[in-house]
Design an enzyme around this catalytic site. Sequence first.
Site, short mmCIF file in Angstrom:
data_model
loop_
_atom_site.label_atom_id
_atom_site.label_comp_id
_atom_site.label_asym_id
_atom_site.label_seq_id
_atom_site.Cartn_x
_atom_site.Cartn_y
_atom_site.Cartn_z
N ASP A 51 5.85 -2.74 -3.29
CA ASP A 51 4.80 -1.79 -3.61
C ASP A 51 5.01 -0.56 -2.73
OD1 ASP A 51 2.27 -0.80 -4.59
OD2 ASP A 51 1.34 -1.54 -2.76
N ASP A 75 2.13 2.37 -1.76
CA ASP A 75 0.99 2.71 -0.91
C ASP A 75 0.42 1.48 -0.21
OD1 ASP A 75 1.11 5.43 -1.58
OD2 ASP A 75 -0.09 5.11 -3.39
#
Length: 187
Positions: free
Chosen positions: A7, A9
């Site tokens: 991922d 953020d």
Amino acid sequence: MKVLLMDRDGTINLSPGSGRYVESWEAFRFREDTVAAMHELSLDGYSFVVITNQSGIARGAVHADEVERIHQNMVVELADRGISILKVYSCPDHPDADSDRRKPAPGMFLEAAREHGFVLDRVLYVGDDIRDCLAAVAAGCGMVLLADDLSPDDLPRNPLHFSVRVSLVEALEDIKGFYSPSADSTS
């Protein structure tokens, strides 16, 4: 080839906070603990694929060109540190859109597996949100959740691998064990 799915953020970069977006490269801040762990994994032959929702585009909070600039600069900066990002998959769709790419849907995972020739049940996804966990289950891959306040009992069951760690550094043993040729990836 060992590919670790990541991922963005809250995982690669510091989270801007709930409901907020990284609006420019100048506002982007790496999680240095994650970068250090990615570097160690790179030395062991790992490459990375980034899979990220970027609904700030659909919400008008950040322009698509700026998200692309952020990703290009992130890839270059990580390459300068010896970390290979094969590709960044980004979904700009609004959460209310009926999108097969937006996590927790598995669309970006399936696309990445097709384009890079890996089998999803042989890879892990590292994220920091319950949507990441749901996406990993939907895609059929294992999961490492970076969190300090969640227990695996609070999250969806993953038959392949599921661990909760505070940082990617703390997850290194889990990751290397999962990708080990002698590892039983069902435990």
